[in-house]
Design an enzyme around this catalytic site. Structure first.
Site, PDB file in Angstrom:
ATOM      1  CG  HIS A 311      -2.075   0.910   1.111  1.00  0.00           C
ATOM      2  ND1 HIS A 311      -2.005   2.257   1.359  1.00  0.00           N
ATOM      3  CD2 HIS A 311      -3.333   0.658   0.712  1.00  0.00           C
ATOM      4  CE1 HIS A 311      -3.192   2.797   1.132  1.00  0.00           C
ATOM      5  NE2 HIS A 311      -4.022   1.854   0.734  1.00  0.00           N
ATOM      6  CG  ASP A 369      -8.280  -4.488  -2.805  1.00  0.00           C
ATOM      7  OD1 ASP A 369      -7.499  -3.523  -2.899  1.00  0.00           O
ATOM      8  OD2 ASP A 369      -9.509  -4.378  -2.903  1.00  0.00           O
TER       9      ASP A 369
HETATM   10  C1  SDX Z   1      -6.166   0.045  -2.956  1.00  0.00           C
HETATM   11  O1  SDX Z   1      -4.431   4.532  -2.035  1.00  0.00           O
HETATM   12  C2  SDX Z   1      -5.376   3.927  -1.449  1.00  0.00           C
HETATM   13  O2  SDX Z   1      -5.799   4.277  -0.365  1.00  0.00           O
HETATM   14  C3  SDX Z   1      -5.937   2.727  -2.213  1.00  0.00           C
HETATM   15  C4  SDX Z   1      -6.953   1.885  -1.453  1.00  0.00           C
HETATM   16  C5  SDX Z   1      -8.243   2.637  -1.200  1.00  0.00           C
HETATM   17  O3  SDX Z   1      -8.979   2.233  -0.258  1.00  0.00           O
HETATM   18  O4  SDX Z   1      -8.547   3.565  -2.013  1.00  0.00           O
HETATM   19  O5  SDX Z   1      -6.398   1.443  -0.213  1.00  0.00           O
HETATM   20  C6  SDX Z   1      -7.345   0.665  -2.270  1.00  0.00           C
HETATM   21  O6  SDX Z   1      -5.873   0.408  -4.059  1.00  0.00           O
HETATM   22  C7  SDX Z   1      -5.331  -0.958  -2.191  1.00  0.00           C
HETATM   23  C8  SDX Z   1      -4.112  -1.464  -3.024  1.00  0.00           C
HETATM   24  C9  SDX Z   1      -4.607  -2.540  -3.979  1.00  0.00           C
HETATM   25  N1  SDX Z   1      -3.553  -2.908  -4.941  1.00  0.00           N
HETATM   26  C10 SDX Z   1      -2.909  -4.074  -4.880  1.00  0.00           C
HETATM   27  O7  SDX Z   1      -3.081  -4.909  -3.984  1.00  0.00           O
HETATM   28  C11 SDX Z   1      -1.978  -4.322  -6.053  1.00  0.00           C
HETATM   29  C12 SDX Z   1      -0.628  -4.846  -5.521  1.00  0.00           C
HETATM   30  N2  SDX Z   1       0.018  -3.760  -4.781  1.00  0.00           N
HETATM   31  C13 SDX Z   1       0.993  -2.968  -5.522  1.00  0.00           C
HETATM   32  O8  SDX Z   1       0.694  -2.747  -6.868  1.00  0.00           O
HETATM   33  C14 SDX Z   1       1.481  -1.774  -4.719  1.00  0.00           C
HETATM   34  O9  SDX Z   1       1.737  -2.218  -3.452  1.00  0.00           O
HETATM   35  C15 SDX Z   1       0.633  -0.537  -4.636  1.00  0.00           C
HETATM   36  C16 SDX Z   1       0.193  -0.049  -5.966  1.00  0.00           C
HETATM   37  C17 SDX Z   1      -0.567  -0.777  -3.780  1.00  0.00           C
HETATM   38  C18 SDX Z   1       1.488   0.528  -3.963  1.00  0.00           C
HETATM   39  O10 SDX Z   1       2.480   0.850  -4.916  1.00  0.00           O
HETATM   40  P1  SDX Z   1       3.757   1.673  -4.468  1.00  0.00           P
HETATM   41  O11 SDX Z   1       3.423   2.686  -3.447  1.00  0.00           O
HETATM   42  O12 SDX Z   1       4.448   2.130  -5.713  1.00  0.00           O
HETATM   43  O13 SDX Z   1       4.605   0.534  -3.784  1.00  0.00           O
HETATM   44  P2  SDX Z   1       5.873   0.814  -2.939  1.00  0.00           P
HETATM   45  O14 SDX Z   1       6.553   2.071  -3.373  1.00  0.00           O
HETATM   46  O15 SDX Z   1       5.474   0.694  -1.509  1.00  0.00           O
HETATM   47  O16 SDX Z   1       6.797  -0.414  -3.342  1.00  0.00           O
HETATM   48  C19 SDX Z   1       7.989  -0.583  -2.626  1.00  0.00           C
HETATM   49  C20 SDX Z   1       8.639  -1.826  -3.197  1.00  0.00           C
HETATM   50  C21 SDX Z   1       8.903  -1.767  -4.696  1.00  0.00           C
HETATM   51  O17 SDX Z   1       9.992  -2.625  -4.914  1.00  0.00           O
HETATM   52  P3  SDX Z   1      11.499  -1.966  -5.034  1.00  0.00           P
HETATM   53  O18 SDX Z   1      11.457  -1.088  -6.275  1.00  0.00           O
HETATM   54  O19 SDX Z   1      11.733  -1.189  -3.756  1.00  0.00           O
HETATM   55  O20 SDX Z   1      12.411  -3.159  -5.195  1.00  0.00           O
HETATM   56  O21 SDX Z   1       7.766  -2.950  -3.019  1.00  0.00           O
HETATM   57  C22 SDX Z   1       7.449  -3.504  -4.287  1.00  0.00           C
HETATM   58  C23 SDX Z   1       7.692  -2.427  -5.307  1.00  0.00           C
HETATM   59  O22 SDX Z   1       7.989  -3.009  -6.567  1.00  0.00           O
HETATM   60  N3  SDX Z   1       6.047  -3.903  -4.226  1.00  0.00           N
HETATM   61  C24 SDX Z   1       5.594  -5.126  -4.434  1.00  0.00           C
HETATM   62  C25 SDX Z   1       4.215  -5.071  -4.218  1.00  0.00           C
HETATM   63  N4  SDX Z   1       3.870  -3.824  -3.893  1.00  0.00           N
HETATM   64  C26 SDX Z   1       5.001  -3.099  -3.904  1.00  0.00           C
HETATM   65  N5  SDX Z   1       6.231  -6.273  -4.770  1.00  0.00           N
HETATM   66  C27 SDX Z   1       5.450  -7.364  -4.907  1.00  0.00           C
HETATM   67  N6  SDX Z   1       4.110  -7.392  -4.724  1.00  0.00           N
HETATM   68  C28 SDX Z   1       3.465  -6.266  -4.372  1.00  0.00           C
HETATM   69  N7  SDX Z   1       2.163  -6.305  -4.188  1.00  0.00           N
END
Ligand code: SDX
Length: 435
Positions: A311, A369
């Site tokens: 998140h 989710d």
């Molecule tokens: C919702 O914003 C809100 O409030 C949204 C929400 C709402 O109520 O409106 O809460 C609803 O959208 C919840 C999120 C649902 N999405 C998912 O579950 C999809 C999977 N999650 C990712 O796509 C991701 O975690 C996000 C999009 C939710 C957040 O993206 P960020 O902020 O760009 O992630 P980050 O910067 O925290 O990532 C840090 C690291 C990165 O790796 P590095 O580049 O540091 O090596 O963690 C990795 C990311 O690639 N990473 C993941 C991951 N999420 C982040 N790696 C594997 N699986 C994941 N799910």
């Protein structure tokens, strides 16, 4: 309450004697913000924050999240207390008006929503224009946007009463629009909303009922649905809410703004994640395949994400995920589902991920989710409807945030800037002179 000056920071351009002092603003809770509005005028520089991860786009009194502490407040009330003690319509009143209603206020609000649940009969014909296999989110975007073609009488966004009626119409009608999108996809007759049913119960009735037999409500499932709606109702300036605010800042009508929010929510990185979690679990197939999947996620070249994890704000745990997990067990028990392989898979995946440094070091935990899809599937709701349900719940959050934007005298049209890295200015070359 509005933000208050709480200090300042001075910014000096290295290699020059130019500097400026920016006010720091503080709110009720959360970090201070640097008010950078005069930065370009004083120093000729913009700020750069792709994805706006460190940028406050507005002042808001509606929802507060502390991502490190796993706190979510709707108008100051903890989500855990609202999920336990309130119901979705009361939360709608709270988000829209800022306070919990007294009995008279709630009765009036309940009546206002109940008597706006039906759709204009001609809107019903819109459904015939879609393919039967259209994704229901495409139908939601189309039909909600088309509401502006039917409800001309409340499109003056500067008229408080028209904003109120638009809010009632959107909150009241989205369950009907959503349920009819599902019924259309399965070729079953549409059921009209019933004024004798509660909001969640009515939604489940329109989704699952058929004219051929009496509908029997399951109060445990209605309560679970009501709680799921509460958990999804609002969440600060997330991607879809920011889309609604940006559209609203241009003066667009509320139906167009909410349709824009629905479109943004559809993405798998946002509201589409609940649908993506089920697909992910189905593709993994068995718990034995989880280690190989986790290995693939950790391989950057795979671009595979663990859907339902991570998140932008929560870096500890998503309080909604904990409530959702408890609700999942409650619903499965009520339905007499002893061993749900998807739940076993999800719990095993959570256990493995929370012991794996890749996830722990990146502060990736289950979000709202991760478990919601399992509950919805157990309740007989098709995967394609999961994000639609999220949109039904989030409509009150979008409408509340849109209303706050319109009523905020300091708000201006949203217009971010950029860093331009394209070609420098150059002269046109006629085609016969090009290489
Ligand atoms: C919702 O914003 C809100 O409030 C949204 C929400 C709402 O109520 O409106 O809460 C609803 O959208 C919840 C999120 C649902 N999405 C998912 O579950 C999809 C999977 N999650 C990712 O796509 C991701 O975690 C996000 C999009 C939710 C957040 O993206 P960020 O902020 O760009 O992630 P980050 O910067 O925290 O990532 C840090 C690291 C990165 O790796 P590095 O580049 O540091 O090596 O963690 C990795 C990311 O690639 N990473 C993941 C991951 N999420 C982040 N790696 C594997 N699986 C994941 N799910």
């Amino acid at each position: 309450m509005t933000s208050k000056a709480s200090g300042s920071i001075t910014v000096t351009l290295d290699g020059s004697n130019k500097s400026t002092t920016l006010p720091l603003l503080g709110g009720t809770l959360g970090p201070q913000v640097a008010d950078i509005r005069k930065l370009y005028g004083d120093l000729g520089i913009f700020t750069y924050d792709p994805g706006y991860g460190a940028t406050a786009s507005c002042e808001s009194t509606i929802t507060y999240i502390d991502g490190d502490a796993g706190v979510l407040l709707y108008r100051g009330y903890p989500i855990e207390q609202l999920a336990e003690n309130s119901d979705f319509l009361e939360v709608c009143y709270l988000l829209l008006n800022g306070e919990l209603p007294n009995k008279a206020e709630f009765a009036d609000f309940h009546k206002g929503v109940t008597y706006h649940t039906m759709l204009h009969e001609q809107l019903r014909r819109f459904y015939d224009g879609f393919r039967r296999d259209a994704h229901p989110m495409a139908i939601m975007c189309g039909v909600v946007g088309a509401m502006a073609a039917f409800y001309h009488d409340n499109l003056d966004i500067n008229d408080e009463n028209q904003r109120r009626i638009a809010a009632f119409r959107l909150i009241a009608k989205v369950p009907t629009i959503a349920a009819w999108a599902y019924k259309y996809s399965v070729g079953q007759p549409f059921l009209y909303p019933r004024n004798d049913l509660g909001y969640a119960e009515n939604f489940l009735y329109m989704l699952n009922g058929v004219p051929a037999e009496e509908y029997v409500n399951n109060p445990i499932l209605s309560r679970a649905m009501d709680r799921i709606l509460i958990l999804h109702a609002d969440h600060e300036q997330n991607a879809s809410t920011s889309t609604v605010r940006l559209a609203g800042s241009t003066g667009a009508n509320p139906f167009a703004c909410i349709a824009a929010g629905i479109a943004a929510l559809w993405g798998p990185a946002h509201g589409g994640a609940n649908e993506a979690v089920l697909k992910m679990l189905a593709e993994i197939g068995t718990p034995e395949n989880i280690p190989a999947f986790i290995k693939e996620v950790k391989d950057k070249n795979s671009h595979t994400k663990l859907m339902g994890f991570g998140h932008r704000v929560y870096k500890n745990f998503d309080p909604r995920a904990k409530i959702m997990k408890d609700t999942c067990h409650e619903v499965l028990a009520e339905l007499g589902i002893k061993d749900e392989p998807l739940l076993d898979m999800a719990m095993e995946m959570e256990r493995i991920a929370l012991e794996d440094d890749y996830f722990v070091s990146r502060k990736l935990y289950p979000n709202v989710d991760f478990y919601s899809g399992i509950i919805l599937k157990a309740m007989g709701i098709p995967t394609s409807m999961f994000t639609v349900l999220f949109a039904v719940a989030r409509t009150v959050g979008w409408v509340s945030q849109w209303k706050e934007l319109i009523e905020d005298p300091s708000q201006r049209i949203g217009r971010p800037r950029q860093i331009y890295t394209g070609a420098p200015s150059r002269d046109f070359v006629a085609i016969d002179k090009r290489g």
